[in-house]
Enzyme design. Structure first.
Site, PDB file in Angstrom:
ATOM      1  N   LYS A  34       0.832  -1.213   0.000  1.00  0.00           N
ATOM      2  CA  LYS A  34       0.000   0.000   0.000  1.00  0.00           C
ATOM      3  C   LYS A  34       0.867   1.264   0.000  1.00  0.00           C
ATOM      4  O   LYS A  34       2.064   1.199   0.309  1.00  0.00           O
ATOM      5  CB  LYS A  34      -0.934  -0.023   1.208  1.00  0.00           C
ATOM      6  CG  LYS A  34      -0.202  -0.088   2.533  1.00  0.00           C
ATOM      7  CD  LYS A  34      -1.141  -0.503   3.665  1.00  0.00           C
ATOM      8  CE  LYS A  34      -0.364  -0.582   4.962  1.00  0.00           C
ATOM      9  NZ  LYS A  34      -1.183  -1.047   6.076  1.00  0.00           N
ATOM     10  N   ARG A 129     -10.486  -0.974  15.455  1.00  0.00           N
ATOM     11  CA  ARG A 129     -10.513  -0.140  14.252  1.00  0.00           C
ATOM     12  C   ARG A 129     -11.424  -0.863  13.270  1.00  0.00           C
ATOM     13  O   ARG A 129     -12.616  -0.598  13.254  1.00  0.00           O
ATOM     14  CB  ARG A 129      -9.077   0.052  13.718  1.00  0.00           C
ATOM     15  CG  ARG A 129      -8.969   1.118  12.647  1.00  0.00           C
ATOM     16  CD  ARG A 129      -7.535   1.326  12.186  1.00  0.00           C
ATOM     17  NE  ARG A 129      -6.937   0.110  11.625  1.00  0.00           N
ATOM     18  CZ  ARG A 129      -5.691   0.046  11.142  1.00  0.00           C
ATOM     19  NH1 ARG A 129      -4.907   1.108  11.155  1.00  0.00           N
ATOM     20  NH2 ARG A 129      -5.233  -1.078  10.633  1.00  0.00           N
ATOM     21  N   TYR A 254      14.560  30.328   7.476  1.00  0.00           N
ATOM     22  CA  TYR A 254      13.301  31.020   7.765  1.00  0.00           C
ATOM     23  C   TYR A 254      13.080  31.173   9.258  1.00  0.00           C
ATOM     24  O   TYR A 254      13.288  30.224  10.021  1.00  0.00           O
ATOM     25  CB  TYR A 254      12.123  30.243   7.169  1.00  0.00           C
ATOM     26  CG  TYR A 254      12.020  30.380   5.669  1.00  0.00           C
ATOM     27  CD1 TYR A 254      11.718  31.609   5.086  1.00  0.00           C
ATOM     28  CD2 TYR A 254      12.220  29.284   4.846  1.00  0.00           C
ATOM     29  CE1 TYR A 254      11.625  31.738   3.706  1.00  0.00           C
ATOM     30  CE2 TYR A 254      12.117  29.405   3.473  1.00  0.00           C
ATOM     31  CZ  TYR A 254      11.821  30.633   2.904  1.00  0.00           C
ATOM     32  OH  TYR A 254      11.727  30.744   1.559  1.00  0.00           O
ATOM     33  N   MET A 302      11.428  24.288   1.805  1.00  0.00           N
ATOM     34  CA  MET A 302      10.774  23.416   0.836  1.00  0.00           C
ATOM     35  C   MET A 302      11.811  22.651  -0.003  1.00  0.00           C
ATOM     36  O   MET A 302      11.627  21.477  -0.310  1.00  0.00           O
ATOM     37  CB  MET A 302       9.875  24.240  -0.094  1.00  0.00           C
ATOM     38  CG  MET A 302       8.986  23.385  -0.970  1.00  0.00           C
ATOM     39  SD  MET A 302       7.988  24.343  -2.133  1.00  0.00           S
ATOM     40  CE  MET A 302       6.835  25.162  -1.062  1.00  0.00           C
TER      41      MET A 302
HETATM   42  C1  LIG Z   1      -0.266  -1.986   6.654  1.00  0.00           C
HETATM   43  C2  LIG Z   1      -0.803  -3.263   7.186  1.00  0.00           C
HETATM   44  C3  LIG Z   1       0.050  -4.353   7.424  1.00  0.00           C
HETATM   45  C4  LIG Z   1       1.557  -4.264   7.274  1.00  0.00           C
HETATM   46  O1  LIG Z   1       2.100  -3.702   8.430  1.00  0.00           O
HETATM   47  P1  LIG Z   1       3.687  -3.591   8.630  1.00  0.00           P
HETATM   48  O2  LIG Z   1       3.822  -3.097  10.013  1.00  0.00           O
HETATM   49  O3  LIG Z   1       4.159  -2.592   7.616  1.00  0.00           O
HETATM   50  O4  LIG Z   1       4.246  -4.932   8.392  1.00  0.00           O
HETATM   51  C5  LIG Z   1      -0.515  -5.543   7.831  1.00  0.00           C
HETATM   52  N1  LIG Z   1      -1.852  -5.658   8.006  1.00  0.00           N
HETATM   53  C6  LIG Z   1      -2.704  -4.631   7.824  1.00  0.00           C
HETATM   54  C7  LIG Z   1      -4.145  -4.819   8.045  1.00  0.00           C
HETATM   55  C8  LIG Z   1      -2.205  -3.402   7.419  1.00  0.00           C
HETATM   56  O5  LIG Z   1      -3.046  -2.379   7.233  1.00  0.00           O
END
Ligand SMILES: *Cc1c(COP(=O)(O)O)cnc(C)c1O
Length: 360
Positions: A34, A129, A254, A302
């Protein structure tokens, strides 16, 4: 001259996947890709992970980009689908869906599908969650098993909020709870994220979902990737674009937030929050030039950051390479200096940065 560049070490990536398999030898591996493969480049990273058993992403667009890139492995949507009209897209592209909510289950039950879907039922064992409540499990499981729109094997999963802390027994409590919830079934089980893989062997089961560790970075508190024999995949680098002399009392950057205490030399490097470098990195956050660490001073702009090179100006010149994080400077350490986590730094690398994929 290439300035802000993310050098991606492909052999290190492959090595880290092999390392996951070594740590969890009896589990299949879902490579989590992802957020542009944690900032490493979605399709390119997927192409290099031919030894993974499946890929996992968060959004349908990410999964479609993998298919458009020619990837044919199973792809799991970790949050499932978001609208009933997504279901034909899932089937047409052979995506597997997580089911964590009544709305998703109802949509699957009420749709008229040409083929059955592959489903992962997610149970909430304490993260609060996503996931069905333990008390809802039997109802969801039975309805999925009975539904003609669902393939006969219903995979089962849960997720850990605290596995990065091996001293916190909440993870073991979750493992035990999950085992008792699913005890009447004979399905494939998937619990562990990277922290679960590294810290909790009891959580490995049939599948593991590893993200961060594939990129050579540690998910554990106070550790870095090399502590687990992982190799950092990304080296974020740039170059020195100016050398500047400042005297006591001069203010830099800055807001004039840093004031020079004594005569010194600054190297101005072409990297800023426009490249994804954290603006909140504190004074003294390290960078590496010619194998030596120096601290940043003043506000991160930036496009630029000033680095105090002290009296080493003779050794450093315009054009010299600067490592912002990578094999000689763990991103975990930069994350601490910016009061964040390595996940965020990696994901935040912006499209302005060029990518260099290195095969050795
Ligand atoms: C992102 C995610 C993972 C991977 O987690 P890592 O800590 O990067 O290994 C596994 N399961 C779910 C549901 C996730 O959202």
């Amino acid at each position: 001259m290439r300035l802000a560049t993310a050098e991606i070490n492909i052999p290190a990536l492959r090595y880290n996947l092999a390392r996951v398999k070594e740590i969890a030898p009896h589990s299949k591996v879902m490579a989590v890709l992802k957020a542009n493969a944690y900032g490493h480049g979605l399709v390119k990273i997927a192409q290099c992970l031919s030894d993974a058993d499946a890929f996992a992403v968060a959004r349908i667009d990410e999964a479609l980009a993998l298919r458009a890139g020619g990837l044919t492995k199973p792809i799991i949507l970790l949050e499932g689908f978001f609208d009933p009209s997504d279901l034909p897209i899932l089937l047409a592209n052979n995506f597997e869906t997580v089911v964590h909510d009544e709305s998703q289950l109802a949509a699957i039950e009420q749709s008229d599908l040409d083929m059955p879907l592959s489903v992962w039922l997610k149970v909430d064992t304490g993260m609060h969650r996503l996931g069905v409540e333990p008390e809802q499990f039997d109802n969801f499981y039975r309805r999925l098993k009975q539904c003609d729109n669902v393939k006969p094997a219903v995979n089962l999963m849960t997720h850990f909020p605290c596995a990065d802390d091996v001293g916190n027994d909440f993870t073991q409590t979750q493992i035990n709870l999950f085992a008792s919830i699913v005890s009447g079934t004979n399905e494939a089980l998937c619990l562990a994220n990277s922290a679960g893989v590294i810290g909790w062997p009891d959580a490995h089961f049939d599948w593991v979902r590893s993200g961060l560790m594939l990129y050579g970075v540690s998910p554990m508190l106070d550790k870095v990737g090399t502590d687990h024999e992982l190799k950092p995949v990304m080296r974020l680098k740039t170059r020195v674009i100016a050398i500047k002399h400042v005297v006591q009392g001069d203010r830099v950057g800055y807001g004039g937030r840093w004031q020079c205490a004594k005569l010194t030399t600054l190297a101005v490097v072409a990297m800023g929050y426009g490249d994804g470098y954290p603006r909140h990195a504190r004074q003294g956050t390290p960078v590496v030039i010619k194998g030596q660490r120096y601290g940043i001073v003043g506000s991160v702009s930036m496009d630029m950051i000033s680095v105090d090179i002290g009296s080493n100006e003779a050794q450093i010149a315009v054009g010299d390479e600067v490592e912002m994080w990578g094999p000689t400077l763990p991103v975990e350490e930069v994350a601490v200096c910016a009061d964040t986590i390595p996940y965020e730094l990696l994901c935040n690398v912006t499209p302005r940065v060029s990518y260099e994929y290195c095969d050795e």
